[in-house]
Design a protein around this motif. Structure first.
Motif, PDB file in Angstrom:
ATOM      1  N   ASP A 104       0.831  -1.206   0.000  1.00  0.00           N
ATOM      2  CA  ASP A 104       0.000   0.000   0.000  1.00  0.00           C
ATOM      3  C   ASP A 104       0.868   1.260   0.000  1.00  0.00           C
ATOM      4  N   GLU A 105       1.965   1.253   0.777  1.00  0.00           N
ATOM      5  CA  GLU A 105       2.871   2.405   0.789  1.00  0.00           C
ATOM      6  C   GLU A 105       3.523   2.612  -0.565  1.00  0.00           C
ATOM      7  N   LYS A 106       3.908   1.491  -1.207  1.00  0.00           N
ATOM      8  CA  LYS A 106       4.515   1.614  -2.540  1.00  0.00           C
ATOM      9  C   LYS A 106       3.516   2.196  -3.532  1.00  0.00           C
ATOM     10  N   SER A 107       2.252   1.772  -3.470  1.00  0.00           N
ATOM     11  CA  SER A 107       1.240   2.304  -4.387  1.00  0.00           C
ATOM     12  C   SER A 107       1.060   3.799  -4.189  1.00  0.00           C
ATOM     13  N   ARG A 108       0.996   4.228  -2.914  1.00  0.00           N
ATOM     14  CA  ARG A 108       0.869   5.669  -2.665  1.00  0.00           C
ATOM     15  C   ARG A 108       2.100   6.420  -3.159  1.00  0.00           C
ATOM     16  N   GLY A 109       3.277   5.827  -2.930  1.00  0.00           N
ATOM     17  CA  GLY A 109       4.506   6.472  -3.397  1.00  0.00           C
ATOM     18  C   GLY A 109       4.543   6.629  -4.903  1.00  0.00           C
ATOM     19  N   TRP A 110       4.089   5.587  -5.632  1.00  0.00           N
ATOM     20  CA  TRP A 110       4.065   5.691  -7.104  1.00  0.00           C
ATOM     21  C   TRP A 110       3.121   6.813  -7.545  1.00  0.00           C
ATOM     22  N   ARG A 111       1.948   6.870  -6.918  1.00  0.00           N
ATOM     23  CA  ARG A 111       0.997   7.913  -7.315  1.00  0.00           C
ATOM     24  C   ARG A 111       1.551   9.305  -7.017  1.00  0.00           C
ATOM     25  N   GLU A 112       2.260   9.451  -5.901  1.00  0.00           N
ATOM     26  CA  GLU A 112       2.844  10.755  -5.577  1.00  0.00           C
ATOM     27  C   GLU A 112       3.950  11.129  -6.576  1.00  0.00           C
ATOM     28  N   LEU A 113       4.749  10.130  -6.990  1.00  0.00           N
ATOM     29  CA  LEU A 113       5.807  10.414  -7.964  1.00  0.00           C
ATOM     30  C   LEU A 113       5.241  10.813  -9.321  1.00  0.00           C
ATOM     31  N   LEU A 114       4.034  10.360  -9.631  1.00  0.00           N
ATOM     32  CA  LEU A 114       3.408  10.681 -10.908  1.00  0.00           C
ATOM     33  C   LEU A 114       2.561  11.954 -10.833  1.00  0.00           C
ATOM     34  N   THR A 115       2.555  12.620  -9.670  1.00  0.00           N
ATOM     35  CA  THR A 115       1.798  13.863  -9.541  1.00  0.00           C
ATOM     36  C   THR A 115       2.440  14.952 -10.402  1.00  0.00           C
ATOM     37  N   PRO A 116       1.663  15.615 -11.251  1.00  0.00           N
ATOM     38  CA  PRO A 116       2.244  16.676 -12.089  1.00  0.00           C
ATOM     39  C   PRO A 116       2.814  17.799 -11.222  1.00  0.00           C
ATOM     40  N   GLY A 117       3.963  18.297 -11.627  1.00  0.00           N
ATOM     41  CA  GLY A 117       4.574  19.430 -10.957  1.00  0.00           C
ATOM     42  C   GLY A 117       5.224  19.115  -9.636  1.00  0.00           C
ATOM     43  N   ILE A 118       5.487  17.853  -9.359  1.00  0.00           N
ATOM     44  CA  ILE A 118       6.147  17.511  -8.101  1.00  0.00           C
ATOM     45  C   ILE A 118       7.561  18.064  -8.092  1.00  0.00           C
ATOM     46  N   ASP A 119       7.971  18.587  -6.954  1.00  0.00           N
ATOM     47  CA  ASP A 119       9.314  19.156  -6.832  1.00  0.00           C
ATOM     48  C   ASP A 119      10.381  18.082  -7.070  1.00  0.00           C
ATOM     49  N   PRO A 120      11.403  18.376  -7.892  1.00  0.00           N
ATOM     50  CA  PRO A 120      12.437  17.355  -8.176  1.00  0.00           C
ATOM     51  C   PRO A 120      13.122  16.846  -6.917  1.00  0.00           C
ATOM     52  N   ALA A 121      13.388  17.736  -5.955  1.00  0.00           N
ATOM     53  CA  ALA A 121      14.047  17.283  -4.734  1.00  0.00           C
ATOM     54  C   ALA A 121      13.143  16.324  -3.963  1.00  0.00           C
ATOM     55  N   VAL A 122      11.839  16.650  -3.918  1.00  0.00           N
ATOM     56  CA  VAL A 122      10.891  15.759  -3.245  1.00  0.00           C
ATOM     57  C   VAL A 122      10.809  14.428  -3.974  1.00  0.00           C
ATOM     58  N   ALA A 123      10.793  14.496  -5.322  1.00  0.00           N
ATOM     59  CA  ALA A 123      10.733  13.261  -6.109  1.00  0.00           C
ATOM     60  C   ALA A 123      11.953  12.396  -5.855  1.00  0.00           C
ATOM     61  N   GLU A 124      13.115  13.029  -5.787  1.00  0.00           N
ATOM     62  CA  GLU A 124      14.341  12.246  -5.547  1.00  0.00           C
ATOM     63  C   GLU A 124      14.294  11.585  -4.165  1.00  0.00           C
ATOM     64  N   ARG A 125      13.827  12.343  -3.163  1.00  0.00           N
ATOM     65  CA  ARG A 125      13.730  11.758  -1.824  1.00  0.00           C
ATOM     66  C   ARG A 125      12.748  10.593  -1.798  1.00  0.00           C
ATOM     67  N   LYS A 126      11.633  10.745  -2.492  1.00  0.00           N
ATOM     68  CA  LYS A 126      10.645   9.666  -2.514  1.00  0.00           C
ATOM     69  C   LYS A 126      11.172   8.459  -3.275  1.00  0.00           C
ATOM     70  N   LEU A 127      11.957   8.694  -4.324  1.00  0.00           N
ATOM     71  CA  LEU A 127      12.565   7.555  -5.036  1.00  0.00           C
ATOM     72  C   LEU A 127      13.498   6.782  -4.117  1.00  0.00           C
ATOM     73  N   ILE A 128      14.284   7.503  -3.322  1.00  0.00           N
ATOM     74  CA  ILE A 128      15.214   6.835  -2.402  1.00  0.00           C
ATOM     75  C   ILE A 128      14.435   6.061  -1.338  1.00  0.00           C
ATOM     76  N   GLU A 129      13.403   6.713  -0.760  1.00  0.00           N
ATOM     77  CA  GLU A 129      12.599   6.007   0.230  1.00  0.00           C
ATOM     78  C   GLU A 129      11.892   4.807  -0.369  1.00  0.00           C
ATOM     79  N   GLY A 130      11.368   4.984  -1.608  1.00  0.00           N
ATOM     80  CA  GLY A 130      10.689   3.877  -2.273  1.00  0.00           C
ATOM     81  C   GLY A 130      11.620   2.723  -2.550  1.00  0.00           C
ATOM     82  N   LYS A 131      12.889   3.039  -2.890  1.00  0.00           N
ATOM     83  CA  LYS A 131      13.858   1.957  -3.129  1.00  0.00           C
ATOM     84  C   LYS A 131      14.086   1.146  -1.857  1.00  0.00           C
ATOM     85  N   ALA A 132      14.147   1.823  -0.699  1.00  0.00           N
ATOM     86  CA  ALA A 132      14.337   1.099   0.560  1.00  0.00           C
ATOM     87  C   ALA A 132      13.141   0.192   0.845  1.00  0.00           C
TER      88      ALA A 132
END
Length: 355
Positions: A104-132
């Protein structure tokens, strides 16, 4: 005089019926374990496809990269529901209780990463957290698959033992039926003796796995025994055919997987070779040292990726037992330098010096 033979035959039939029920339960356990293993493999595959699609989209910003995500992500909830329904082992259900929130957390993370206009720094942090989280999920799924594989081997052994015991009891039942017929012959006619010998012979054929030659056996007690033997022969033949079909399906699936890996490797290698070729041309035509260094990084990363693609074919070789391994010295400094060169651009964008 007929009571002892009838009692012997009745005991034999009750034993056969009981063992048939045990066999059915053992085979159902094997089937359910196979279904759980299949669902775990599918969950791992869907997870990998979806995560790769989202990362690819974040890198290149092309909508067609999300096609695997759109196909795989909606299938995950139903797959997890089926897994929860099929899991009966307390240990596996506990593992599923940890895995479901991670999905469920991964699904929410994917949807947040696909949000238009997401800040690149936030996206990078979420990618790192999602990888963990992805690494934890894969580890949990791997442990569940290993446990189910162990359970499958144990249940398959139990099913085999039950089938062997069933065969022995069937042979004993045939012997009891023959004995009952022999006792009946002492009181009745030679015709009953002939039918008893025929039943004993057919029981032996059943024990050897050969087809029965019983025709109409009548409606009396001996005829009923013959009908049970015919039914047992039919069930054994049917289960043998089902086992053979399952084995053929598994072999076909394995061949299809090997073909897919081979095709994927070749399909990925073609565009990557083009990238490496153009990068080599740029390296030859770029006089500036700084630009040449960037091109060299492209070449190094491309060659690294080409090596990973080549290792796809190693999976098929490993399964076939044909992968040759060789011990050799590795220049550690060169490997570390290449790794540092790959991550240096990311460090520079964050103002981090890499030494």
């Amino acid at each position: 005089a007929l009571v002892p033979p009838l009692l012997l035959i009745g005991v034999a039939l009750v034993a056969i019926a009981g063992l048939e029920d045990q066999t059915a339960r053992a085979e159902e356990d094997v089937r359910q374990t196979l279904q759980v293993l299949s669902d775990l493999h599918e969950a791992h595959s869907l997870l990998a496809e979806t995560a790769a699609a989202v990362r690819g989209y974040r890198l290149v910003r092309r909508d067609n990269f999300l096609d695997p995500y759109r196909l795989s992500e909606p299938r995950l909830p139903a797959l997890l529901d089926r897994l929860e329904a099929n899991l009966t082992d307390p240990r596996q259900r506990a593992s599923m209780g940890r895995v479901r929130p991670l999905f469920d957390e991964k699904s929410r993370g994917w949807r947040e990463l696909l949000t238009p206009g997401i800040d690149p720094a936030v996206a990078e942090r979420k990618l790192i957290e999602g990888k963990a989280r992805l690494d934890i999920l894969r580890a949990e799924l791997r442990r569940m698959r290993e446990y189910e594989t162990t359970q499958l081997e144990r249940r398959a052994r139990i099913a085999q033992q039950v089938r062997q015991r069933n065969l022995v009891i069937t042979q004993i039942a045939a012997l009891l039926a023959g004995l009952g017929a022999a006792l009946s012959v002492a009181w009745f006619t030679s015709g009953l003796a002939r039918r008893a010998r025929q039943l004993a012979a057919e029981a032996a054929r059943l024990g050897e796995g050969r087809a029965l030659h019983l025709a109409g056996s009548g409606r009396d007690e001996l005829g009923q025994v013959g009908a049970r033997l015919v039914e047992a022969s039919r069930l054994l033949a049917q289960r043998e055919a089902e086992t053979r079909r399952a084995r053929e399906d598994a072999e076909e699936a394995n061949r299809a997987k090997t073909d897919f890996l081979s095709r994927s490797s070749h399909e990925l290698r073609t565009p990557l070779n083009a990238i490496l070729g153009y990068a080599q041309v740029l390296a030859q035509e770029t006089p500036a040292p700084a630009q040449r260094a960037h091109v060299e990084r492209i070449l190094s990363a491309g060659r690294h990726l080409l090596g990973l693609i080549s290792e796809l074919l190693d999976i098929a070789r490993i399964e076939a037992g044909r992968l040759d391994l060789a011990l050799e010295a590795v220049p550690v400094r060169r490997v570390v330098d290449e790794a540092a060169a790959l991550v240096a651009p990311y460090a520079q964008t964050r103002g981090i010096g890499l030494a």
